[in-house]
Design a protein around this motif. Sequence first.
Motif, PDB file in Angstrom:
ATOM      1  N   VAL A 157      39.283 -11.188 -20.208  1.00  0.00           N
ATOM      2  CA  VAL A 157      39.412 -12.227 -21.031  1.00  0.00           C
ATOM      3  C   VAL A 157      39.143 -13.484 -20.246  1.00  0.00           C
ATOM      4  N   ILE A 158      38.426 -14.620 -20.671  1.00  0.00           N
ATOM      5  CA  ILE A 158      38.450 -15.689 -19.690  1.00  0.00           C
ATOM      6  C   ILE A 158      38.745 -16.869 -20.740  1.00  0.00           C
ATOM      7  N   HIS A 159      39.673 -17.779 -20.150  1.00  0.00           N
ATOM      8  CA  HIS A 159      40.080 -18.925 -20.838  1.00  0.00           C
ATOM      9  C   HIS A 159      39.484 -19.987 -20.181  1.00  0.00           C
ATOM     10  N   PRO A 160      38.234 -20.607 -20.709  1.00  0.00           N
ATOM     11  CA  PRO A 160      37.485 -21.475 -20.111  1.00  0.00           C
ATOM     12  C   PRO A 160      38.041 -22.947 -20.163  1.00  0.00           C
ATOM     13  N   ARG A 161      39.096 -23.396 -20.717  1.00  0.00           N
ATOM     14  CA  ARG A 161      39.803 -24.653 -20.721  1.00  0.00           C
ATOM     15  C   ARG A 161      40.764 -24.677 -19.380  1.00  0.00           C
ATOM     16  N   ALA A 162      41.267 -23.182 -19.033  1.00  0.00           N
ATOM     17  CA  ALA A 162      41.981 -23.139 -18.011  1.00  0.00           C
ATOM     18  C   ALA A 162      41.354 -22.622 -16.670  1.00  0.00           C
ATOM     19  N   THR A 163      40.042 -23.292 -16.545  1.00  0.00           N
ATOM     20  CA  THR A 163      39.374 -22.961 -15.415  1.00  0.00           C
ATOM     21  C   THR A 163      38.253 -24.132 -15.000  1.00  0.00           C
ATOM     22  N   ALA A 164      37.542 -24.185 -13.861  1.00  0.00           N
ATOM     23  CA  ALA A 164      36.839 -25.135 -13.473  1.00  0.00           C
ATOM     24  C   ALA A 164      35.814 -24.844 -12.455  1.00  0.00           C
ATOM     25  N   GLY A 165      34.573 -25.042 -12.396  1.00  0.00           N
ATOM     26  CA  GLY A 165      33.674 -24.611 -11.509  1.00  0.00           C
ATOM     27  C   GLY A 165      33.263 -25.819 -10.497  1.00  0.00           C
ATOM     28  N   PHE A 166      32.552 -25.736  -9.505  1.00  0.00           N
ATOM     29  CA  PHE A 166      32.254 -26.668  -8.501  1.00  0.00           C
ATOM     30  C   PHE A 166      31.019 -27.694  -9.463  1.00  0.00           C
ATOM     31  N   SER A 167      30.429 -27.344 -10.164  1.00  0.00           N
ATOM     32  CA  SER A 167      29.757 -28.453 -11.139  1.00  0.00           C
ATOM     33  C   SER A 167      29.700 -27.593 -12.661  1.00  0.00           C
ATOM     34  N   PRO A 168      29.206 -28.691 -13.220  1.00  0.00           N
ATOM     35  CA  PRO A 168      28.969 -28.384 -14.712  1.00  0.00           C
ATOM     36  C   PRO A 168      27.993 -27.210 -14.914  1.00  0.00           C
ATOM     37  N   GLU A 169      26.830 -27.220 -14.284  1.00  0.00           N
ATOM     38  CA  GLU A 169      26.000 -26.214 -14.202  1.00  0.00           C
ATOM     39  C   GLU A 169      26.513 -24.907 -13.721  1.00  0.00           C
ATOM     40  N   ASN A 170      27.122 -24.739 -12.782  1.00  0.00           N
ATOM     41  CA  ASN A 170      27.828 -23.596 -12.196  1.00  0.00           C
ATOM     42  C   ASN A 170      28.933 -23.066 -13.207  1.00  0.00           C
ATOM     43  N   GLN A 171      29.614 -23.872 -13.878  1.00  0.00           N
ATOM     44  CA  GLN A 171      30.676 -23.555 -14.708  1.00  0.00           C
ATOM     45  C   GLN A 171      29.862 -22.868 -16.029  1.00  0.00           C
ATOM     46  N   THR A 172      29.027 -23.507 -16.418  1.00  0.00           N
ATOM     47  CA  THR A 172      28.190 -22.876 -17.528  1.00  0.00           C
ATOM     48  C   THR A 172      27.595 -21.483 -17.091  1.00  0.00           C
ATOM     49  N   PHE A 173      27.031 -21.445 -16.271  1.00  0.00           N
ATOM     50  CA  PHE A 173      26.416 -20.112 -15.654  1.00  0.00           C
ATOM     51  C   PHE A 173      27.426 -19.041 -15.719  1.00  0.00           C
ATOM     52  N   ALA A 174      28.606 -19.262 -14.969  1.00  0.00           N
ATOM     53  CA  ALA A 174      29.768 -18.426 -14.765  1.00  0.00           C
ATOM     54  C   ALA A 174      30.159 -17.832 -16.196  1.00  0.00           C
TER      55      ALA A 174
END
Length: 189
Positions: A157-174
């Motif tokens: 289970v992933i909680h997107p609001r409780a995560t961050a990636g190195f870029s918006p594109e990387n966040q979306t991909f992950a």
Amino acid sequence: MSQPNQPAALLIIDYTNDFVAPEGALTLGEPAQAAEPAIINLAQRFWETGQVVILPTDLHHAHDPYHPESKLFPPHNLAGSWGRQFYGELQPWYEAHRADPTVWEMAKTRYSAFAGTDLDLQLRARGITELHLTGVATDICLLHTAVSAYNLGYQLVIHPRATAGFSPENQTFALQHFQTALGAQLIDD
């Protein structure tokens, strides 16, 4: 959250000053800082319901010529440093709960929280089959931890609001990869 009789664990991955604070050595900046309220809320919810809260945290040593990240990133999360302390309200939350056997920090030296650690043994000893992933970076440490967990048979289970990636594109991909390739459930709470 998990079903009533299904043990779950919340993993708060690498939410440290070096990854989150504006002056951190490898900061993800504002997106990571914005995840703080969701992370604290989830930690408190899990703790209040007797679920496990684990804080897998990078541990590095200065000038380590044998660690592969030494060639890829500036020094970060060095042993005993300010940068390795938990960011913001997570540090006092952890200090207030660290004596509870359902809350613990664990050192990791690779992207995946499973690589070279006893995390799988600890989870299985507690009958945990479902992992909730939060923290940073969505596109590196969360992703590698999720792939390891998937390969070990855990439900994700992933909680997107409780995560961050190195870029918006990387966040979306992950986030898409978690869902489409690992069968993870994404919860926007």
